[in-house]
Design an enzyme around this catalytic site. Structure first.
Site, PDB file in Angstrom:
ATOM      1  N   ALA A  33      46.281  30.301  47.250  1.00 29.76           N
ATOM      2  CA  ALA A  33      46.188  31.744  47.491  1.00 29.76           C
ATOM      3  C   ALA A  33      44.742  32.199  47.515  1.00 29.76           C
ATOM      4  O   ALA A  33      43.846  31.480  47.061  1.00 29.76           O
ATOM      5  CB  ALA A  33      46.936  32.500  46.404  1.00 29.76           C
ATOM      6  N   ASN A  34      44.519  33.398  48.045  1.00 30.95           N
ATOM      7  CA  ASN A  34      43.225  34.073  47.940  1.00 30.95           C
ATOM      8  C   ASN A  34      43.278  35.033  46.759  1.00 30.95           C
ATOM      9  O   ASN A  34      44.356  35.433  46.333  1.00 30.95           O
ATOM     10  CB  ASN A  34      42.971  34.915  49.191  1.00 30.95           C
ATOM     11  N   ARG A  35      42.115  35.468  46.303  1.00 30.47           N
ATOM     12  CA  ARG A  35      42.071  36.532  45.305  1.00 30.47           C
ATOM     13  C   ARG A  35      42.261  37.857  46.016  1.00 30.47           C
ATOM     14  O   ARG A  35      41.518  38.175  46.940  1.00 30.47           O
ATOM     15  CB  ARG A  35      40.700  36.573  44.635  1.00 30.47           C
TER      16      ARG A  35
END
Ligand code: CTP
Ligand code: CA
Length: 227
Positions: A33-35
Site C-alpha cells: 500500500a501507499n501512505r
C-alpha cells in the site's frame, strides 16, 4: 441536515472523487500500500457536495468516516477502484486524489505464504497497476473537468507539468511531500495548481481549506467555459 444557504454553483453537476490508498494483496493476510489518510480526498468530496454536486466518492481503505453528502463506494485494490470509477461515468467532474499503488503482486497467493525453515523469503514479482487518472483522462466518456494530484519529493512543477500532459488532466494539484514538509499524514497542505494556463501558488492551508478552494475553483472553471 443543517440548513445550508450557501450558493450552489455545482447544482445539477455530477462528480467522481477517488481518495485514500489502495491495498494490493500479497496473500490473504498481507498487502502492498501507499501512505494516505484519505483526509484530502474526503474533504474535496464533501466540498463538491456542499456546492451542490452529486458526488460519488470511491475510497480505498481508510479509518476516517464517509463524508457527509457524498455517495461513498469502498474498494480495496487499484483494479477495483478503476472499475468503480468507470461504473460511475458519465460525470461532469473527476478529481483523482487517491494514492494508488503503482504496482501489485503479479499473482497473489490464495493461502497465507508460510516461512520455510532454512529458506529465505521468495521474491515478490510485481506488475504495474492500471493508471486510473490516465484511463479516465483519455476516455471516450471523459468528464468535462479532470483534476489530478501529484505528490512529489523533488522537481515538483516539472513533474506536475509532465503528469498534466501524459494523463490528459485539466489541472494537476501539485504538492511537495518530502519528509521535512511534514505534509504526509498531517492536516495542512501547501499546493500549486498547474494547468495549461500556468501555475497558481496557494498559501499554506488546512486540508479543508484546500478542499473548499479547489471546489470553488472547479465550479468557476466549469461555469466559465462553454463546455
Ligand atoms: N493515479 C491514478 N492511478 C494510478 C496512479 C496514479 O489514478 N495507478 C493518479 C493519482 O490519483 C494522482 C495522479 O495520478 O491524481 C498522480 O499520481 P502519482 O503517483 O503522483 O503519479 P504516477 O503517474 O503514478 O507517477 P510516479 O508515482 O512515478 O511519480
Ligand atoms: Ca504513483
Amino acid at each position: 441536515a443543517l440548513m445550508d444557504d450557501a450558493p450552489k454553483p455545482l447544482a445539477g453537476r455530477t462528480a467522481i472523487v477517488t481518495s485514500g490508498p489502495t491495498h494490493e494483496p500479497i496473500d490473504p493476510v498481507r498487502y502492498i500500500a501507499n501512505r494516505s489518510s484519505g483526509k484530502q480526498g474526503h474533504a474535496i468530496a464533501a466540498n463538491l457536495a456542499r456546492l451542490g454536486a452529486d458526488v460519488t466518492l470511491v475510497s480505498g481503505p481508510v479509518t476516517i468516516p464517509d463524508p457527509a453528502g457524498a455517495n461513498t463506494i469502498h474498494v480495496e485494490s487499484a483494479r477495483e477502484m478503476l472499475e468503480a470509477v468507470t461504473d460511475a461515468l458519465p460525470a461532469d467532474i473527476a478529481v483523482f486524489v487517491a494514492a494508488v499503488a503503482d504496482w501489485r503482486v503479479a499473482t497473489s497467493a490464495d493461502n497465507k505464504i508460510k516461512k520455510k525453515e532454512g529458506e529465505g523469503p521468495a521474491p515478490l514479482v510485481l506488475t504495474e497497476n492500471p493508471d486510473i487518472l490516465k484511463t479516465i483522462g483519455h476516455h471516450a466518456d471523459r468528464p468535462k473537468l479532470v483534476v489530478g494530484f501529484a505528490a512529489e519529493t523533488a522537481d515538483v512543477i516539472a513533474n506536475a507539468r509532465a503528469k498534466l500532459a501524459r494523463k490528459g488532466a485539466d489541472f494537476i494539484v501539485a504538492n511537495d511531500v518530502s519528509p521535512q514538509t511534514g505534509i504526509m499524514g498531517g492536516d495542512r497542505n501547501r499546493v500549486r495548481i498547474v494547468s495549461n494556463d500556468g501555475v497558481e501558488d496557494w498559501p499554506d492551508l488546512s486540508k479543508d481549506e484546500v478542499a473548499a478552494r479547489l471546489a470553488a475553483r472547479i465550479a468557476e472553471s466549469l461555469n466559465r467555459k462553454p463546455l
